[in-house]
Enzyme design. Structure first.
Site: not given
Length: 247
Positions: A63, A106, A109, A129
């Protein structure tokens, strides 16, 4: 537009979406999430197979950290990325993730939300993370363990371990490895096989695959009952029997 966060190629039986921030290794920002929501809204109305890949040498290296740093508790409760990835997971037709280079945080994911994942030998996939003071909160804590099991998922999420393409293939996180030049053709070959089947049967198969264990076998019977009455089932089975009879 070439500077759009998501480049979308629409075809009658499939849609190809490229994450398009190559200068940022396709880091997923708010604009890209909004573009994914818009695409999901389209595919919910007009179901087609979705191929997701990255523009450039990476799928998505995570992200956007600058945006993540600015987020606060209320943003966490809104599940900005998580809600988009849930919507992708619940699309009526299959989602194929074609992964090259980094698929981290992200980006990983998003890949976990797909039904089918294929990769190049350059894949590096994982969730670092906690090293940034957060958790993988957009699906990894439940999807990853469903895909590869508790032990390895726990190690990846707790230590930040990154899997190579060979590692990912060995544990079933990806189903095939292809050269970079062959990656998208391989994704299209999978989409071709899906397109050759009855679309309603594909949709019902995905529904059954996503149902919780206690919904089976009742849900299978309900879905099969509808298919048993469909004209397409009669047509396809009659055609099969006629071909067999001509041999």
């Amino acid at each position: 537009m070439d500077d759009a966060p998501l480049l979308v190629d629409r075809r009658p039986d499939r849609v190809i979406a490229r994450l398009n921030r190559p200068d940022k290794r396709n880091a997923i920002d708010r604009e890209m999430i909004e573009a994914l929501h818009l695409l999901c809204a389209e595919l919910e109305v007009e179901p087609r197979t979705l191929i997701i890949t990255g523009n450039g040498d990476d799928f998505a290296a995570g992200a956007d950290i600058a945006q993540l740093r600015a987020r606060r508790a209320e943003d966490a409760h809104r599940g900005i990325n998580a809600m988009a990835f849930i919507r992708i997971r619940e699309l009526p037709m299959p989602v194929i993730a074609a992964l090259d280079g980094y698929a981290l945080g992200g980006g990983a994911e998003l890949a976990y939300a797909a039904d089918i994942r294929i990769a190049t030998p350059h894949l590096k996939i994982g969730n670092p993370e906690p090293n940034l003071g957060i958790i993988a909160a957009a699906g990894a804590t439940w999807r990853l363990r469903e895909i590869i099991g508790d032990g390895l998922a726990s190690e990846m999420l707790l230590t930040g371990r990154t899997l190579t393409a060979d590692d990912a293939l060995a544990v079933g996180l990806v189903s095939g490895i292809h050269s970079p030049d062959d990656l998208l053709p391989a994704a299209h070959a999978i989409a071709d096989r899906i397109a050759a089947a009855d679309p309603l049967a594909i949709r019902h198969t995905k529904t059954a695959l996503r149902a919780p264990r206690d919904a089976h076998p009742a849900i299978d019977g309900d879905l099969q009952a509808e298919l048993f009455e469909s004209p397409e089932k009669m047509h396809r089975m009659t055609e099969f029997l006629e071909r067999k009879g001509r041999r």
